[in-house]
Design a protein around this motif. Structure first.
Motif, PDB file in Angstrom:
ATOM      1  N   VAL A   6      46.882  37.976  34.351  1.00 27.58           N
ATOM      2  CA  VAL A   6      45.549  37.950  34.965  1.00 27.58           C
ATOM      3  C   VAL A   6      44.693  38.995  34.244  1.00 27.58           C
ATOM      4  CG1 VAL A   6      44.267  38.302  37.114  1.00 27.58           C
ATOM      5  CG2 VAL A   6      46.541  37.249  37.168  1.00 27.58           C
ATOM      6  N   PRO A   7      43.498  38.609  33.796  1.00 27.69           N
ATOM      7  CA  PRO A   7      42.634  39.573  33.092  1.00 27.69           C
ATOM      8  C   PRO A   7      42.274  40.770  33.991  1.00 27.69           C
ATOM      9  CG  PRO A   7      41.810  37.333  32.834  1.00 27.69           C
ATOM     10  CD  PRO A   7      42.903  37.284  33.844  1.00 27.69           C
ATOM     11  N   ASP A   8      42.154  41.946  33.380  1.00 25.83           N
ATOM     12  CA  ASP A   8      41.829  43.163  34.128  1.00 25.83           C
ATOM     13  C   ASP A   8      40.501  43.041  34.870  1.00 25.83           C
ATOM     14  OD1 ASP A   8      44.165  44.409  33.320  1.00 25.83           O
ATOM     15  OD2 ASP A   8      43.227  45.347  31.552  1.00 25.83           O
ATOM     16  N   GLU A   9      39.523  42.397  34.259  1.00 28.38           N
ATOM     17  CA  GLU A   9      38.216  42.245  34.903  1.00 28.38           C
ATOM     18  C   GLU A   9      38.347  41.463  36.211  1.00 28.38           C
ATOM     19  OE1 GLU A   9      38.722  41.040  31.717  1.00 28.38           O
ATOM     20  OE2 GLU A   9      37.901  42.721  30.590  1.00 28.38           O
ATOM     21  N   PHE A  10      39.187  40.451  36.204  1.00 28.96           N
ATOM     22  CA  PHE A  10      39.376  39.643  37.407  1.00 28.96           C
ATOM     23  C   PHE A  10      40.103  40.446  38.477  1.00 28.96           C
ATOM     24  CE2 PHE A  10      41.422  36.202  39.887  1.00 28.96           C
ATOM     25  CZ  PHE A  10      40.266  35.544  40.288  1.00 28.96           C
ATOM     26  N   LEU A  11      41.081  41.252  38.065  1.00 35.90           N
ATOM     27  CA  LEU A  11      41.783  42.108  39.019  1.00 35.90           C
ATOM     28  C   LEU A  11      40.835  43.114  39.652  1.00 35.90           C
ATOM     29  CD1 LEU A  11      45.133  42.753  37.096  1.00 35.90           C
ATOM     30  CD2 LEU A  11      44.793  41.324  39.126  1.00 35.90           C
ATOM     31  N   ASP A  12      39.895  43.660  38.869  1.00 33.75           N
ATOM     32  CA  ASP A  12      38.891  44.585  39.412  1.00 33.75           C
ATOM     33  C   ASP A  12      38.027  43.892  40.455  1.00 33.75           C
ATOM     34  OD1 ASP A  12      39.786  46.677  37.843  1.00 33.75           O
ATOM     35  OD2 ASP A  12      38.310  46.326  36.247  1.00 33.75           O
ATOM     36  N   ILE A  13      37.623  42.681  40.187  1.00 36.15           N
ATOM     37  CA  ILE A  13      36.809  41.916  41.145  1.00 36.15           C
ATOM     38  C   ILE A  13      37.588  41.713  42.447  1.00 36.15           C
ATOM     39  CG2 ILE A  13      35.777  39.651  41.607  1.00 36.15           C
ATOM     40  CD1 ILE A  13      35.107  39.553  38.571  1.00 36.15           C
ATOM     41  N   LEU A  14      38.853  41.363  42.329  1.00 39.90           N
ATOM     42  CA  LEU A  14      39.677  41.159  43.520  1.00 39.90           C
ATOM     43  C   LEU A  14      39.857  42.457  44.310  1.00 39.90           C
ATOM     44  CD1 LEU A  14      42.457  38.786  42.119  1.00 39.90           C
ATOM     45  CD2 LEU A  14      40.579  38.187  43.654  1.00 39.90           C
ATOM     46  N   ARG A  15      40.052  43.578  43.599  1.00 39.07           N
ATOM     47  CA  ARG A  15      40.194  44.878  44.284  1.00 39.07           C
ATOM     48  C   ARG A  15      38.919  45.234  45.039  1.00 39.07           C
ATOM     49  NH1 ARG A  15      42.217  46.786  39.265  1.00 39.07           N
ATOM     50  NH2 ARG A  15      44.434  46.376  39.223  1.00 39.07           N
ATOM     51  N   ARG A  16      37.770  45.023  44.418  1.00 37.71           N
ATOM     52  CA  ARG A  16      36.497  45.326  45.076  1.00 37.71           C
ATOM     53  C   ARG A  16      36.293  44.440  46.301  1.00 37.71           C
ATOM     54  NH1 ARG A  16      32.414  44.564  40.683  1.00 37.71           N
ATOM     55  NH2 ARG A  16      34.120  44.236  39.246  1.00 37.71           N
ATOM     56  N   ALA A  17      36.679  43.170  46.192  1.00 36.83           N
ATOM     57  CA  ALA A  17      36.548  42.271  47.342  1.00 36.83           C
ATOM     58  C   ALA A  17      37.467  42.716  48.477  1.00 36.83           C
ATOM     59  CB  ALA A  17      36.881  40.844  46.915  1.00 36.83           C
ATOM     60  N   ASP A  18      38.679  43.145  48.153  1.00 31.56           N
ATOM     61  CA  ASP A  18      39.600  43.634  49.176  1.00 31.56           C
ATOM     62  C   ASP A  18      39.054  44.902  49.838  1.00 31.56           C
ATOM     63  OD1 ASP A  18      41.473  41.616  48.929  1.00 31.56           O
ATOM     64  OD2 ASP A  18      42.796  42.756  47.571  1.00 31.56           O
ATOM     65  N   ASP A  19      38.472  45.804  49.017  1.00 28.80           N
ATOM     66  CA  ASP A  19      37.916  47.043  49.576  1.00 28.80           C
ATOM     67  C   ASP A  19      36.786  46.728  50.545  1.00 28.80           C
ATOM     68  OD1 ASP A  19      39.725  48.465  48.088  1.00 28.80           O
ATOM     69  OD2 ASP A  19      38.290  49.015  46.505  1.00 28.80           O
ATOM     70  N   LYS A  20      35.921  45.784  50.205  1.00 28.37           N
ATOM     71  CA  LYS A  20      34.809  45.418  51.090  1.00 28.37           C
ATOM     72  C   LYS A  20      35.326  44.748  52.358  1.00 28.37           C
ATOM     73  CE  LYS A  20      31.178  44.835  47.655  1.00 28.37           C
ATOM     74  NZ  LYS A  20      30.242  43.899  47.020  1.00 28.37           N
ATOM     75  N   ALA A  21      36.351  43.952  52.247  1.00 29.97           N
ATOM     76  CA  ALA A  21      36.897  43.254  53.419  1.00 29.97           C
ATOM     77  C   ALA A  21      37.597  44.246  54.352  1.00 29.97           C
ATOM     78  CB  ALA A  21      37.886  42.174  52.978  1.00 29.97           C
ATOM     79  N   GLY A  22      38.191  45.298  53.788  1.00 30.02           N
ATOM     80  CA  GLY A  22      38.876  46.297  54.590  1.00 30.02           C
ATOM     81  C   GLY A  22      37.935  47.294  55.258  1.00 30.02           C
TER      82      GLY A  22
END
Length: 65
Positions: free
Chosen positions: A48-64
């Protein structure tokens, strides 16, 4: 219609040709399936590209939050 040896042999050839055509179609479909599975496996196993992982981490942070 009168069956002659010639007409019955033509019918047999036509029916066996149909069976051969079906078998050829099955083999062709099987080969396509094998190639598609191979291509799909290659995509699934790509990292998985690092940029996509960053997007997923940011989405998880906002959801939490």
């Amino acid at each position: 219609m009168i069956d002659t040896p010639d007409s019955s042999s033509r019918r047999k050839a036509a029916s066996s040709g149909g069976e051969a055509g079906l078998e050829e179609a099955r083999l062709r479909q099987q080969a396509i399936g094998v190639k598609l599975r191979h291509m799909f496996d290659e995509v699934v196993n790509e990292p998985v590209p690092d940029e996509f992982l960053d997007i997923l981490r940011r989405a998880d942070d906002k959801a939490g939050a």
